[in-house]
Enzyme design. Structure first.
Site, PDB file in Angstrom:
ATOM      1  CB  ILE A  15      -0.979   0.180   1.179  1.00 46.37           C
ATOM      2  CG1 ILE A  15      -1.930  -1.283   1.133  1.00 46.37           C
ATOM      3  CG2 ILE A  15      -1.692   1.322   1.412  1.00 46.37           C
ATOM      4  CD1 ILE A  15      -2.703  -1.460   2.414  1.00 46.37           C
ATOM      5  NE  ARG A 127       5.521  12.412  21.962  1.00 44.38           N
ATOM      6  CZ  ARG A 127       6.779  12.543  22.216  1.00 44.38           C
ATOM      7  NH1 ARG A 127       7.570  12.387  20.849  1.00 44.38           N
ATOM      8  NH2 ARG A 127       7.033  13.328  23.023  1.00 44.38           N
ATOM      9  CE1 TYR A 173      -2.531  -6.391  10.637  1.00 46.46           C
ATOM     10  CE2 TYR A 173      -5.031  -6.730  10.429  1.00 46.46           C
ATOM     11  CZ  TYR A 173      -3.790  -6.219  10.068  1.00 46.46           C
ATOM     12  OH  TYR A 173      -3.714  -5.215   8.990  1.00 46.46           O
ATOM     13  CE  LYS A 177      -3.276  -2.735  11.125  1.00 51.21           C
ATOM     14  NZ  LYS A 177      -2.595  -1.573  10.490  1.00 51.21           N
ATOM     15  CB  VAL A 206      -4.907  -4.743   0.246  1.00 52.76           C
ATOM     16  CG1 VAL A 206      -4.421  -3.815  -0.938  1.00 52.76           C
ATOM     17  CG2 VAL A 206      -5.978  -3.726   1.358  1.00 52.76           C
TER      18      VAL A 206
HETATM   19  N1  NAD Z   1      -2.544  -6.152   2.701  1.00 48.58           N
HETATM   20  C1  NAD Z   1      -3.557  -6.251   3.438  1.00 48.58           C
HETATM   21  O1  NAD Z   1      -4.666  -7.169   3.041  1.00 48.58           O
HETATM   22  C2  NAD Z   1      -3.702  -5.191   4.271  1.00 48.58           C
HETATM   23  C3  NAD Z   1      -5.306  -5.150   4.729  1.00 48.58           C
HETATM   24  C4  NAD Z   1      -5.623  -4.219   5.918  1.00 48.58           C
HETATM   25  C5  NAD Z   1      -4.437  -3.240   6.528  1.00 48.58           C
HETATM   26  N2  NAD Z   1      -3.351  -3.404   5.897  1.00 48.58           N
HETATM   27  C6  NAD Z   1      -2.082  -2.732   6.681  1.00 48.58           C
HETATM   28  O2  NAD Z   1      -1.711  -1.829   5.606  1.00 48.58           O
HETATM   29  C7  NAD Z   1      -0.359  -1.626   6.032  1.00 48.58           C
HETATM   30  C8  NAD Z   1       0.623  -1.920   4.987  1.00 48.58           C
HETATM   31  O3  NAD Z   1       0.582  -3.238   4.545  1.00 48.58           O
HETATM   32  P1  NAD Z   1       1.005  -3.937   3.383  1.00 48.58           P
HETATM   33  O4  NAD Z   1      -0.103  -5.034   2.938  1.00 48.58           O
HETATM   34  O5  NAD Z   1       1.226  -2.759   2.221  1.00 48.58           O
HETATM   35  O6  NAD Z   1       2.079  -4.953   3.520  1.00 48.58           O
HETATM   36  P2  NAD Z   1       3.614  -4.964   3.091  1.00 48.58           P
HETATM   37  O7  NAD Z   1       4.398  -5.927   3.972  1.00 48.58           O
HETATM   38  O8  NAD Z   1       3.758  -5.042   1.718  1.00 48.58           O
HETATM   39  O9  NAD Z   1       4.346  -3.611   3.449  1.00 48.58           O
HETATM   40  C9  NAD Z   1       4.841  -3.180   4.689  1.00 48.58           C
HETATM   41  C10 NAD Z   1       5.745  -2.359   4.580  1.00 48.58           C
HETATM   42  O10 NAD Z   1       6.280  -2.017   6.154  1.00 48.58           O
HETATM   43  C11 NAD Z   1       7.615  -2.140   6.565  1.00 48.58           C
HETATM   44  N3  NAD Z   1       7.807  -2.247   7.785  1.00 48.58           N
HETATM   45  C12 NAD Z   1       7.512  -3.159   8.733  1.00 48.58           C
HETATM   46  N4  NAD Z   1       7.923  -2.929   9.881  1.00 48.58           N
HETATM   47  C13 NAD Z   1       8.605  -1.693   9.797  1.00 48.58           C
HETATM   48  C14 NAD Z   1       9.319  -0.991  10.843  1.00 48.58           C
HETATM   49  N5  NAD Z   1       9.400  -1.185  11.998  1.00 48.58           N
HETATM   50  N6  NAD Z   1       9.727   0.457  10.367  1.00 48.58           N
HETATM   51  C15 NAD Z   1       9.475   0.820   8.977  1.00 48.58           C
HETATM   52  N7  NAD Z   1       8.930   0.095   8.095  1.00 48.58           N
HETATM   53  C16 NAD Z   1       8.531  -1.215   8.425  1.00 48.58           C
HETATM   54  C17 NAD Z   1       8.091  -3.169   5.618  1.00 48.58           C
HETATM   55  O11 NAD Z   1       9.305  -3.276   5.392  1.00 48.58           O
HETATM   56  C18 NAD Z   1       7.296  -3.252   4.358  1.00 48.58           C
HETATM   57  O12 NAD Z   1       8.061  -2.452   3.412  1.00 48.58           O
HETATM   58  C19 NAD Z   1      -0.010  -2.318   7.291  1.00 48.58           C
HETATM   59  O13 NAD Z   1      -0.300  -1.509   8.403  1.00 48.58           O
HETATM   60  C20 NAD Z   1      -1.315  -3.580   7.280  1.00 48.58           C
HETATM   61  O14 NAD Z   1      -1.453  -3.914   8.666  1.00 48.58           O
HETATM   62  C21 NAD Z   1      -2.976  -4.246   5.226  1.00 48.58           C
END
Ligand code: NAD
EC number: 1.1.1.-
Length: 475
Positions: A15, A127, A173, A177, A206
């Site tokens: 995302i 923050r 989770y 959230k 997603v």
């Molecule tokens: N993919 C889904 O189905 C979905 C659904 C609902 C919510 N989300 C939320 O969307 C957000 C992004 O998820 P995504 O699906 O793009 O995942 P993703 O794993 O593709 O991307 C997450 C990114 O966060 C980075 N990251 C993880 N820990 C970190 C840290 N401590 N410091 C800095 N960067 C860090 C990772 O390196 C990665 O690039 C998350 O909060 C996830 O919970 C995802």
């Protein structure tokens, strides 16, 4: 979308990446991408440059660990230095579920790890961004419409539909959230007087690397998503980015503390099966339209299984109460079986609760050699089992409804609630005739292994399961 300022995006995958590229395509002046992995952030920065439309566009990358305050301050200071100001910030860094477990077995360390990134990380980022944006000069939201006021910045957190509803086995989770929504609402309130808007987007599933990994671990997840989401598909990361663009833009000048659900309708009509281990089958060839998606089958009661044991003082206590293990759909999702217990040997070893562990971990075959099974099956209206013979002594108890028990000789009996059959390795089938085939019904069986059986001619009697066999294959 009319972006005139600069963006700072945390998260160089899924995302976050889609948001960074969208900002570039919608005309931001510059962008800084931050991630735990600098290499990934740099790659996204390069991709942004190739897609940007602003003539003087600049894109840089920086490493950040959102769980560390110092690291976040450094990354934000860097972005501020490169861009001059941060108008649109997005925090999409996060981690998904590593270990799915019911609350009684949920891992404390997994819970803490999840909170460290998804909650404390979101708090630290929100923050630090708020502190910076408070120092920025206010700029008109829309020169042409002064009534839209001024802005010192916008922050969008990536929450989840799990901030509104619970998913079985994912307490860490769900709780994290829900907390992201709380942080967003509070930050919006605190920042309103400073001209800083704080919102979140809350998607369900997603298509990103995070969910791809979950699909590798749970092969049936893809199909489950299609069935559970009213729009019938997983979201694209770009669709989430679209919502982030709106919330960041001047078009959303009146939106703050808003947690925008993007779930294809899922939380309006939650139909998530009760366990990721459920095997799903499409509702095809279903003659009467009845369809089972979780235990209990529609129209039947939830049941509770209580498991007792000895505590450290040697007193008898209830160890555990739940609804049984290993739910498995049968007959094209017109029936579901629920394992109330199984033991793999006689006598049973109860020490260290090893039997409880075994019963939970392994979904048993039809019956265990020298062991026992307590199995409950919810039958849809009119559902009929194939003719089969198990080499067991099997006590069948009607729990709800009315069933016809038919033997291979053609003899049959009607059985009502509380009636018991003692099947002694005989060939038989069950038909749910509850309400003349219009209502569901439920039977419970206790199966014990038996010695080899010979018929009147001295020939060995063989067992067979017919089409039931496919449900017990490989176990
Ligand atoms: N993919 C889904 O189905 C979905 C659904 C609902 C919510 N989300 C939320 O969307 C957000 C992004 O998820 P995504 O699906 O793009 O995942 P993703 O794993 O593709 O991307 C997450 C990114 O966060 C980075 N990251 C993880 N820990 C970190 C840290 N401590 N410091 C800095 N960067 C860090 C990772 O390196 C990665 O690039 C998350 O909060 C996830 O919970 C995802």
């Amino acid at each position: 979308m009319d972006f005139t300022g600069s963006a700072f995006v945390i998260g160089a995958s899924g995302i976050g990446k889609a948001c960074a590229l969208a900002f570039a395509r919608y005309g931001v002046r510059g962008i800084v991408i931050a991630d735990l992995t600098l290499k990934a952030a740099s790659a996204v920065a390069a991709e942004c440059k190739s897609q940007a439309i602003h003539p003087d566009f600049l894109a840089e990358a920086v490493a950040v660990d959102i769980t560390k305050e110092e690291s976040v301050h450094q990354a934000i200071a860097y972005a501020h230095q490169v861009l001059g100001r941060i108008d649109y910030a997005v925090n999409s860094a996060g981690v998904g579920v590593q270990l799915a477990n019911e609350i009684a077995e949920a891992s404390v360390s997994e819970f803490e790890k999840m909170f460290k990134v998804n909650v404390t990380g979101t708090f630290i980022v929100t923050r630090a961004l708020s502190a910076l944006m408070k120092t920025q000069d206010p700029v008109p939201v829309d020169e042409a419409v002064p009534a839209r006021g001024v802005s010192q910045g916008s922050i969008v957190n990536v929450g989840s539909a799990s901030g509104f509803v619970a998913t079985p086995g994912m307490v860490q989770y769900t709780a994290a959230k829900h907390a992201v929504i709380g942080i967003t609402k509070n930050a919006a309130l605190d920042n309103a007087k400073h001209g800083i808007r704080v919102n979140s987007v809350c998607p369900s599933w997603v298509d990103t690397p995070m969910i791809r990994k979950a699909m590798d671990d749970i092969p049936e997840l893809g199909e489950m998503i299609q069935k559970a989401v009213p729009l019938g598909r997983i979201a694209l990361a770009e669709e989430v980015a679209d919502a982030v663009m709106f919330l960041s833009s001047s078009r959303a000048s009146y939106a703050t503390g808003c947690n925008m659900i993007l779930d294809g309708g899922l939380t309006r009509y939650p139909r998530i099966p009760s366990s990721p281990s459920l095997t799903m089958a499409p509702p095809n060839n279903n003659p009467n339209g009845y369809y089972v998606e979780s235990f209990p089958a529609p129209g039947l009661r939830q049941i509770v299984r209580h498991i007792t044991g000895l505590n450290e003082q040697g007193k008898s206590v209830f160890l555990h109460s739940d609804h049984g293990d290993h739910h498995r759909f049968m007959v094209q999702n017109q029936a579901i079986s629920n394992l109330l217990y199984s033991t793999q040997e006689t006598p049973v070893d109860l020490n260290n609760n090893i039997d409880i562990q075994k019963a939970k971990e392994k979904e048993p075959p039809f019956h265990y050699k020298s062991g026992s099974i307590v199995r409950m099956i919810d039958f849809g209206p009119g559902v009929e089992s194939p003719l089969h013979r198990a080499m067991t002594i099997d006590y069948g108890i009607i729990v709800e409804g009315v069933f016809e028990l038919i033997l291979d000789s053609g003899e049959k009996r009607i059985m009502r609630q509380g009636d018991v059959s003692v099947q002694r390795a005989t060939a038989h089938k069950w038909v749910n005739v509850t309400g003349n085939g219009t209502l569901p019904g439920r039977v419970m069986w206790v199966l014990l292994d038996c010695k080899e059986v010979v018929d009147a001619k001295g020939e060995k009697v063989e067992g067979y399961l017919g089409s039931l066999q496919e449900h017990y294959e490989g176990r």
